[in-house]
Design an enzyme around this catalytic site. Structure first.
Site, PDB file in Angstrom:
ATOM      1  N   GLY B 340      44.207  13.052  33.121  1.00  0.00           N
ATOM      2  CA  GLY B 340      44.408  12.306  32.209  1.00  0.00           C
ATOM      3  C   GLY B 340      45.159  13.196  31.334  1.00  0.00           C
ATOM      4  O   GLY B 340      46.295  13.813  31.637  1.00  0.00           O
ATOM      5  N   GLU B 341      45.224  13.028  30.210  1.00  0.00           N
ATOM      6  CA  GLU B 341      45.975  13.842  29.114  1.00  0.00           C
ATOM      7  C   GLU B 341      47.844  13.196  28.432  1.00  0.00           C
ATOM      8  O   GLU B 341      48.346  13.599  27.888  1.00  0.00           O
ATOM      9  CB  GLU B 341      45.771  14.794  29.246  1.00  0.00           C
ATOM     10  N   GLY B 342      47.541  12.791  29.831  1.00  0.00           N
ATOM     11  CA  GLY B 342      49.111  11.801  29.840  1.00  0.00           C
ATOM     12  C   GLY B 342      49.953  12.779  31.426  1.00  0.00           C
ATOM     13  O   GLY B 342      51.253  12.675  31.534  1.00  0.00           O
TER      14      GLY B 342
END
Lengths: 382, 382
Positions: B340-342
């Site tokens: 995740g997180e980008g």
């Protein structure tokens, strides 16, 4: 450097093979441990974690140095098997595209500008003159009139592998030495990541023959549509490869013999380039099926050289998938590219650099004050 | 901008939905034609050709502008369903990781430095104080002491979706408006490519519920191990999602109702971010399953918004694969990331930029003087 003679080439090849060694296991373990202390769930960067760990083991240093600056070497040559009608493109396109690379107008140039990589174009045996488009239009035919082209012509293309050996054994060794020399020169100039590229109308036919010869795969399973052929031409390509294998009976234990029988000059040069990078302990990002078949040759010469290789992408050529499986390499980009030139390798470069950057720059659970699941899970709700 | 009230938020959402329109078909055709004149076999850049064509149609301009500068917005929030034990990580990690993002120590920061993208961290509802690691160590607990954090707190996390609605409908609309506002602000500041990011311990549970609600998939087919849970916890996650769907019976025709029932604040914000980007006709690169589920919400509100979306990667979460299939998007990176997180979106950014750069910068067969197969094939050997 010009093209070395057979004896010098053979000596360079021997020296290079001797210098190739596996990853440093201590540094590999250190890198795995470091991965597990970074602020992310363990393993959550997927295939990129392995890339960074391998590059640490290759460099003998954890974290590894950033794989930059990077250079993609596009080795270009022609193929006698073109006469068999295995490609819809005229042979002149090899030289025309070489001029396009030098002028910066090809896909590999656009991608390299994006990735910040240098493009080095090496003529190892183009048949037709390499002339800038403007000079061609004005009737100028001086192949030496192209500044920026690295000229290492072993011979003007191969002979037709369907009817005889593609080249002499000495020529294969000289082309291997050219690749080693280009890798050495690029590293000496400060490059810390090398990428393979290729240009050669009809070169997927030679790639299929190499893959079949070195893996024992059936020609029908490793021969593909290349940059685009119809069903009839594809069937013909398969038949040509089958015929060549029956004619030469190449010995998989003799990779130089395989190159001489059914290879291409750019295949030999790329195999040498991979060996040269591995000997210098600099990572080499492989492009598509030309590189995959060349890496099989390199591995047969020095198995540990594969530790220096990152598979940039998987092309649509079936022989590439077979080669990658045999090499045990997982491609980073898998987007149905079938262009060659090094495009797939250059696209993967930012992924390789990101993998290393994470290992170099991320905070640890301790330094960032982030609770670590492995230590915290006992205190959780059911 | 602070968090708008319900009426302002509703008005912003309506305006935004009205502004979203499909790709310009004339420019799409022009871009396809341009692709076919570039010095490469037609279609040989695979999935990247479509990316460049779509971005041309989105911009209404061929070739499209370079998708840069780029910014990844990391929307962070907490989840009441964490109380059900669906994650091995303590809830405090959301805020701790937000501080890590702001300090530049997370994977998304390392990848963004490589790609040249800006990281914007938005608190849309973190429960625990967001405090820099150094201040935390010294007992400092002022959540506003973190320069660089964009504070758009709709509410301090959601309620437990397993036992009641995750949030009020008004809160979902306000979080949508926050995402729209962040997209608008980033475009107003000159960004020409937006990327989604997220942080929220337990947010894959909400994602699974959204995907199941909007696609009709069985919870067992869309619920995964997230950042890493054991088999028993995974079984529990599936049961929680199943229970939530039975409790809320969310109507797929009412995407805001789905968000309110089983969503997260970051899911709502990302859905708004996608809508905002599409309304501004700026491409938005989606990260993993959080973004995929949010994009399903966005599509249910304005189907054409998907024309602005590029799927950055495919995560290991099964719900992500289901979402991508439903959205008709092909991921550019597929390397078993589950962070995740980008991170997956940022990794894909150079691929998107390379695709556009090829369409912008490559020579044509005519300009480079390269023979074109389509015109040359009639003259070839058999």
């Amino acid at each position: 450097m010009t093209v070395p003679g057979p004896e010098t080439a053979e000596a360079l090849l021997r020296t290079t093979l001797t210098a190739i060694a596996p990853l440093d296991p201590v540094v590999v373990a250190e890198a795995r441990d470091r991965q597990d202390r970074l602020t992310k769930p363990r393993g959550s960067l997927g295939a990129l974690e392995d890339v960074a760990v391998r590059l640490a083991g290759l460099a003998g240093q954890c974290p590894p140095p950033m794989p930059e600056p990077a250079a993609v070497a596009v080795f270009a040559a022609d193929h006698g098997v073109h006469a068999q009608g295995v490609s819809p493109w005229p042979q002149e396109v090899t030289g025309q595209m070489v001029a396009n690379f030098v002028a910066g107008g090809a896909a590999v140039n656009a991608f390299a500008r994006q990735a910040g990589a240098r493009v080095v174009v090496v003529d190892v045996g183009v048949v037709h003159p390499v002339v800038a488009a403007a000079d061609r239009a004005s009737g100028q035919q001086d192949r030496h009139g192209l500044p920026g082209l690295v000229v290492r012509r072993v011979r003007p293309g191969t002979d037709d592998l369907a009817t005889g050996p593609a080249m002499a054994r000495d020529d294969a060794v000289r082309a291997l030495a050219v690749g080693i020399g280009v890798a050495r020169d690029l590293v000496a100039e400060g490059h810390r990541c090398l990428l393979t590229g290729d240009m050669g109308i009809a070169n997927t036919t030679a790639s299929a023959a190499i893959v079949a010869a070195l893996t024992g795969a059936d020609p029908a399973d490793v021969t593909g549509a290349g940059t685009g052929v119809d069903a009839a031409t594809l069937a013909r390509k398969v038949e040509i490869v089958r015929q060549a294998l029956a004619l030469h009976r190449p010995d998989p234990a003799d990779p130089v013999g395989v190159l001489a029988a059914v290879g291409g000059l750019e295949h030999a040069a790329i195999a040498g380039f991979v060996l040269g990078a591995a000997a210098e302990r600099v990572p080499v990002v492989l492009d598509g099926v030309i590189a995959g078949s060349a890496a099989l040759v390199a591995r047969a010469l020095a198995p540990a050289c594969i530790d220096a290789c990152v598979a940039g992408h998987r092309s649509t050529e079936p022989g590439h998938t077979v080669a990658l499986a045999q090499l045990g390499l997982r491609p980073l980009v898998d987007l149905e590219l079938r262009l060659g030139e090094g495009t797939g390798a250059v696209l993967a470069l930012p992924l390789v650099q990101s993998a290393v950057r994470a290992l170099r720059e991320m905070a640890t659970f301790d330094s960032a004050g982030v609770a670590d699941k492995e230590r915290a899970s006992a205190t959780l709700a059911p």
